[in-house]
Every structure is written in C-alpha cells, then in structure tokens.
Enzyme design. Structure first.
Site, PDB file in Angstrom:
ATOM      1  N   ASP A 114       0.628  -1.159   0.178  1.00 10.34           N
ATOM      2  CA  ASP A 114      -0.157  -0.300  -0.218  1.00 10.34           C
ATOM      3  C   ASP A 114       0.758   1.592  -0.184  1.00 10.34           C
ATOM      4  O   ASP A 114       0.258   2.498   0.504  1.00 10.34           O
ATOM      5  CB  ASP A 114      -1.026  -0.195   1.433  1.00 10.34           C
ATOM      6  N   GLU A 138      -5.073  -0.777  -1.421  1.00 13.09           N
ATOM      7  CA  GLU A 138      -6.089  -0.633  -1.261  1.00 13.09           C
ATOM      8  C   GLU A 138      -6.659   0.075  -1.397  1.00 13.09           C
ATOM      9  O   GLU A 138      -7.060   1.004  -1.573  1.00 13.09           O
ATOM     10  CB  GLU A 138      -5.732  -0.241   0.373  1.00 13.09           C
ATOM     11  N   LYS A 179      -6.454  -4.755  -3.113  1.00 16.01           N
ATOM     12  CA  LYS A 179      -7.364  -5.648  -1.981  1.00 16.01           C
ATOM     13  C   LYS A 179      -8.192  -4.461  -1.503  1.00 16.01           C
ATOM     14  O   LYS A 179      -8.073  -3.708  -1.090  1.00 16.01           O
ATOM     15  CB  LYS A 179      -5.985  -5.870  -1.549  1.00 16.01           C
ATOM     16  N   LYS A 195      -7.394  -5.311   4.646  1.00 15.89           N
ATOM     17  CA  LYS A 195      -5.817  -4.882   5.561  1.00 15.89           C
ATOM     18  C   LYS A 195      -5.639  -5.761   5.139  1.00 15.89           C
ATOM     19  O   LYS A 195      -4.323  -5.105   4.821  1.00 15.89           O
ATOM     20  CB  LYS A 195      -6.676  -4.754   6.714  1.00 15.89           C
ATOM     21  N   VAL A 226       3.129   0.273   4.091  1.00 12.60           N
ATOM     22  CA  VAL A 226       2.560   1.736   5.796  1.00 12.60           C
ATOM     23  C   VAL A 226       1.427   0.412   5.727  1.00 12.60           C
ATOM     24  O   VAL A 226       0.263  -0.252   3.938  1.00 12.60           O
ATOM     25  CB  VAL A 226       1.975   2.801   5.261  1.00 12.60           C
ATOM     26  N   THR A 227       0.190   0.524   6.805  1.00 10.88           N
ATOM     27  CA  THR A 227       1.039   0.719   8.118  1.00 10.88           C
ATOM     28  C   THR A 227       1.416  -0.695   9.098  1.00 10.88           C
ATOM     29  O   THR A 227       0.921  -1.328   8.680  1.00 10.88           O
ATOM     30  CB  THR A 227      -0.219   1.818   8.936  1.00 10.88           C
ATOM     31  N   CYS A 268      -2.611  -2.105   7.782  1.00  9.74           N
ATOM     32  CA  CYS A 268      -2.274  -3.649   7.132  1.00  9.74           C
ATOM     33  C   CYS A 268      -0.681  -4.049   6.394  1.00  9.74           C
ATOM     34  O   CYS A 268      -1.142  -5.247   6.649  1.00  9.74           O
ATOM     35  CB  CYS A 268      -2.132  -3.112   5.424  1.00  9.74           C
TER      36      CYS A 268
END
Length: 623
Positions: free
Chosen positions: A33, A84, A146, A149, A174-175, A179
């Site tokens: 992410d 995400e 996705k 998370k 991150v983070t 995730c």
C-alpha cells in the site's frame, strides 16, 4: 514423512531472531500500500494521522522502500505491489469501514469514497489510489488490488505467489500496525516464511509501530523474521545480478521466453529482427491462416519504438514482450486468449493446419509457444512439453472447443518454465467475456505450500502398481523403462515419497473406457460417436455422465485423503503395448484434470492444482 533438510545458499545473516533464507527462484518482495492516498499530503493517510510531523515520517519511507525495490529487482525476485481500495460503487467496502472512524470524533471529516484533493479517497481509478511515482511497478511486476487490510483477504495473492514457486516473502510498506501486520499474520497462516523490512515499514503511532515490528519476530520467530533494506541491499551488491532468479535449463533456442526477454532488455535483439527471421522459416502450407508479415512488422515496429523505462531508466517490458506464438485452427483470430497475449506484447503468427505442425514449429525454434484445445499427443519430441491447464483457468471464448464440456487450453512450449510464465501471466488478465467455464484465479482451490519446496521438502507421488502396469504395458521392458524413468527423477532431482495405496491406473483407465463409449458426452461432442444424435438414449448419456462424475469424485478423494494422498500422479504418456494408446490422455480430458507431458511421462494433479505440476516440471527440467 520427508526428512530432507532445507539449506539455501543465500541468507540474511543479521535478521532477527535468526538468519532469514532467500531461496533461489522462491523469494518475493511484497510492498504493501505505498499509495499516494497513504503517503502523500491531502490523501487518506493525512486524514488518519493527527500530526504533520508523524505523517512526514511515514512519507519518508518512500526512500528505503525504493532501496528494497531496487535490490529485489537486481536479485531477480518476484515483486508484488498491493493497493487498498474499492470500486466506485464501494460494493466491497463494509459499512463499518465507512462509518466507524467518521462517527468516532469530529476530526475525521472525510471517509472512504469522499472527494479529496487527489480524487475520491481509496477508490480505484482515482489519482490518489495509485502507487507513488518513485515506486511505479514495472510491467513484469504484479499489482494486487485488495479490498481489506490484509493482502490475502479476498484476493489471489496466495495463488500469485505459489504459481511462481514463491515460499519466502519480504514485506514492507504502510502501515505497520494495520495492513502490514494483517498481511504478515496471514502469510504465516498460509505457510510462507516471512520477514519484515523494519526501516521500510511505519505507521501513525510510534509506540504501536515499534511493538508491532517486535512482535513479528518475538518468541523465537513466532510469526517470522525482521531485518532492514540495508541488509538486503548489501546482499544485492555482493552477488551477481539475478542471483535469486530461477535458473532455467540451458536454452536450446533463442526463442525461449527468458532468452528473448534478456536479449530485448540488453538491446542485443529487436522484435522486428526476431519476427523477420521467424517468417523466413515458415512455409505457408503449414498454416491454416498466416498473419501477413507486413502486418506483424507494423506491430513490431511499435514494440521496438516503446521507450518505457522504470525509475532508474531500465527498459520496462512484460514477460511476453516480442514473443512469437501460434495457435491451432480452432482458435478464432478474435479469441480472448489471443487478445490477452498480444495486449502485453506477444506477437501472434497465425493458425497452424494441425497440432503436429504446431509442435514441429516449436521443435524447430520457429515459434516460442502455441495454444491448442486438443489433448496432449501421445508422442512428443524431447524439445517440446505439453501442459493441459485446468478447464476454465484460461479464457476459451472464441475457441471452437472440440468438446465444450471437457476440452481445455493446452500450452505447447520448449520448457516448463516457459509454460509456467505464460500461464501465470495470462491467468491474471481479466476475461472481458462471460463464458460458462471460466474461473478467476481467486476462485480456484488454495494450494498448500511447503516452504522448503519440492526439491528439499519432498513430494508425494503415486504411480501404477506392478499389476496395473502389467495390464497396460504387456512388455516387461516397457514397464521397466517407466519405472526407471520415475526412479531417476526421484533420486537425482527430487526428494519424494511413493504413495502405494492410490488406485492410479485403475481410476484413469475406467474413466477412459467410459469416455470412449458412444453415449459419452466426449464422444458425442467430438464426433467420435458413430450413431446419430437420436440413436443415443438420454438415459444412456445420463448413466455415462453419472459414472464419470463418480470417478471424478473418486479421483478428487484420492488427491485429498490427507497425509497419504499424492501431490501428483505419474503415468506413461501412452500405453505403448495396448491397442488403445490414448488411454491416459483421454482420461484426463474426461475428468478435466490438469496434466503435464514431458519425455513420455504424464504428470497429473488435482483440478485447480496446476502449480504443483508446474513447479515439479520446472525442477525436473533444471540443469
């Protein structure tokens, strides 16, 4: 149980709590992410973070992540970038995810889907949803969208990794507390050995981040390992480029995919030159339809003019870029699978007049691979392999399948490595058409993994018993030859455990007999049935189908009977001494089983478990 130990030659010695191995051909970097929405000001991350100073620390992770990415590229690792986000209608976003923080206090004035300075927050297609420019994925790297998370939840990450032989992953991004932590724990549950790169991983609460990173490797590696990008970079500087890439067999032709890819990357070849040479080898009589050379040279000129480069100025091309391929005649020129291959740079030559012609062209080094919907032939030259995919894993819209109910796409190529590259690349491209048998990758069975790999952890295999062989191979020499070929594989290439209780040949032979009957769907659809459609009673067809379904259930049960079930079944490609040489080939077609034909042996596995026979085949063909 296999007792072979796992001892890779490359490892991060300073990892916590112990050295982390980086097995060749089986290591991936997963960057979680690193999207504009999370690490650039005015994105979703800035909404989450109460402190500009803390947010600046998160944004500073771009540099260390780029160090890790450069190292992974240099080492030849599989690379996955996750994002995400949700579709514009937010259909896969739970209402709790939308409302919880918005209702918690007045600081969260925006939530997912709201319009922000970089577009709608965490919505696919928005500017903020994409990866930051510094870490832009290359065309041979994987972008995984996705909804949650975790990177495994409701995605095909597990299948992506195992389809490329990956057993070990480095994780960063991150983070840390959200995730990355969820992904790391999921990876542990899925059987992967995982290591977090701590200097490339951060979040919006320093104490929680620190505790999370420590937890990953606490209790002597309860969840995994921890190290830094500098340790990975040090290894990348010490070893030769591509040290972690799978070592392929020595190329027999310059048209093998990896050989072509390396030549295009280095600039020693251009696509127009390759395709011009290819056409010089062709006899038009061998093609049902040959794409005019002028048309393809127009396409290759555009490929040669593609100046795409990555952040370091390195040429950026897909795995199938400039790769010449053909199909057999049942493939319509507008077939989805042809469009998918050409959309990422493969060059379509045309339709051959027969399956034997397609095999001969690969054997002669005139094309790199071919698609067919015919079952694998009972005799193959040593330079060609045939991989019959699980029905529905590759798009068949636009293909006149000989038997719509049973026929699948078969990949013909010179190496299993090439077949795996073709399959794992195309299986992830979305099918724009609705067809009855197509399955998305994420809909296929989750295949368990052994982090040691087949070559170290062993493989459970089943073969016909001596009694079964004697029925199928009346010659003792033929039976002995088969046994010696199998024994050689498992003494020189692999650690394996023979499963002696599996009714291998009996089940496949029974399926073949049923499929050969005039009242079988296979016989009717392929025109093998001599009677007219009216002469076959519906009850006969139903009874035949029910019997085949029962054998299919028996076969699946054989593959799923626990610790004493085989990963793969090995049979002779042809029953050489019987009148019906195609017995096993017809059986896998009737039962819709994926199979791999190499050197007169047929490797068969459970429906949807293609990665097992592909991994096995790659190891068998390694030098």
């Amino acid at each position: 149980m296999p007792t072979a130990t796992f001892s890779p030659t490359i490892q991060i010695t300073n990892a916590r709590p112990a050295a982390f191995p980086l097995p060749v051909g089986r290591t991936a970097l997963v960057i979680v992410d690193m999207q504009r929405d999370f690490v650039l000001p005015q994105g979703y991350g800035a909404v989450q973070c109460p402190s500009p100073e803390i947010f600046a620390q998160v944004a500073s992770l771009i540099g260390p992540c780029l160090t890790a990415l450069r190292s992974a590229r240099k080492l030849g690792m599989t690379i996955v970038h996750t994002r995400e986000g949700h579709p514009p209608d937010l259909s896969d976003c739970p209402q709790t995810k939308l409302d919880r923080q918005l209702n918690a206090n007045k600081r969260h004035v925006l939530c997912i889907g709201d319009e922000g300075p970089m577009g709608r927050l965490l919505v696919q297609g928005s500017y903020g949803h994409d990866i930051v420019d510094e870490l832009t994925p290359r065309k041979d790297e994987i972008i995984l969208d996705k909804p949650g998370k975790g990177s495994f939840y409701n995605t095909d990450l597990h299948e992506i990794l195992v389809s490329r032989g990956v057993t070990h992953i480095l994780v960063c991004g991150v983070t840390a507390e959200c995730c990355v932590a969820t992904t790391f724990r999921e990876a542990n549950d899925h059987g992967f050995e995982s290591c977090v790169l701590t200097d490339c991983t951060g979040g919006f609460n320093g104490s929680i981040v620190s505790a999370t990173l420590d937890m990953f490797c606490a209790y002597d590696g309860l969840l995994g390992y921890a190290t830094t990008s500098t340790e990975l970079a040090a290894i990348a500087d010490l070893v030769e480029p591509g040290a972690l890439a799978l070592k392929e067999p020595t190329p027999t032709s310059r048209l093998e995919i990896k050989s072509l890819h390396d030549s295009y990357m280095s600039g020693s070849l251009i696509v127009s030159e390759v395709i011009s040479r290819v056409y010089e080898m062709f006899d038009e009589s061998r093609f049902e339809r040959l794409i005019p050379v002028e048309d393809n040279l127009g396409i290759t000129a555009k490929l040669d003019d593609d100046k795409s480069v990555d952040v370091d100025g390195v040429k950026d091309i897909s795995p199938l870029f400039g790769v010449p391929f053909a199909t057999t005649a049942e493939f319509n020129p507008s077939a989805v699978i042809i469009k998918q291959a050409t959309s990422i740079g493969a060059v379509y030559i045309g339709e051959t007049v027969s399956l034997d012609t397609a095999i001969a062209l690969i054997d002669a080094g005139a094309i790199s691979f071919a698609f067919t919907s015919m079952p694998p032939p009972i005799s193959l030259p040593g330079s060609v392999i045939a991989y019959t995919t699980t029905k529905g894993s590759l798009a068949s819209f636009g293909v006149s399948l000989p038997s719509p109910s049973t026929s699948s796409i078969t990949i013909l190529s010179s190496t299993v490595f090439d077949a795996r590259t073709i399959w794992s690349t195309l299986v992830r491209i979305k099918n724009p058409e609705v067809e009855p048998y197509y399955q998305k990758f994420s809909q296929r069975p989750i295949i368990s993994i052994d982090y040691r790999g087949f070559e170290h952890g062993g493989i459970r295999y089943a073969v016909p018993s001596i009694t079964e062989l004697s029925k199928l191979l009346s010659s003792d020499d033929a039976a002995s030859e088969f046994e010696n070929m199998v024994k050689k594989i498992f003494t020189q290439k692999l650690s394996g455990r023979l499963i002696e209780t599996a009714p291998v040949a009996e089940t496949l032979f029974s399926a073949s007999v049923l499929a050969a009957q005039e009242c079988s769907m296979l016989s009717i659809e392929t025109g093998m049935s001599k009677g007219s459609g009216n002469s076959i009673a519906a009850t006969e067809l139903i009874i035949n189908n029910q019997a085949l379904e029962a054998l299919y259930a028996k076969t699946i049960a054989m593959f799923n009977s626990g610790i004493d079930s085989p990963d793969v079944v090995i049979v002779p490609l042809a029953a050489k001494e019987t009148q019906d040489k195609e017995v096993f080939v017809r059986a896998i077609q009737a039962l819709k089983l994926p199979a791999l034909a190499i050197d007169n042996l047929l490797y068969v596995c459970q429906t949807g478990a293609d990665v097992r026979i592909l991994d096995l085949g790659v190891i068998i063909q390694m030098d």
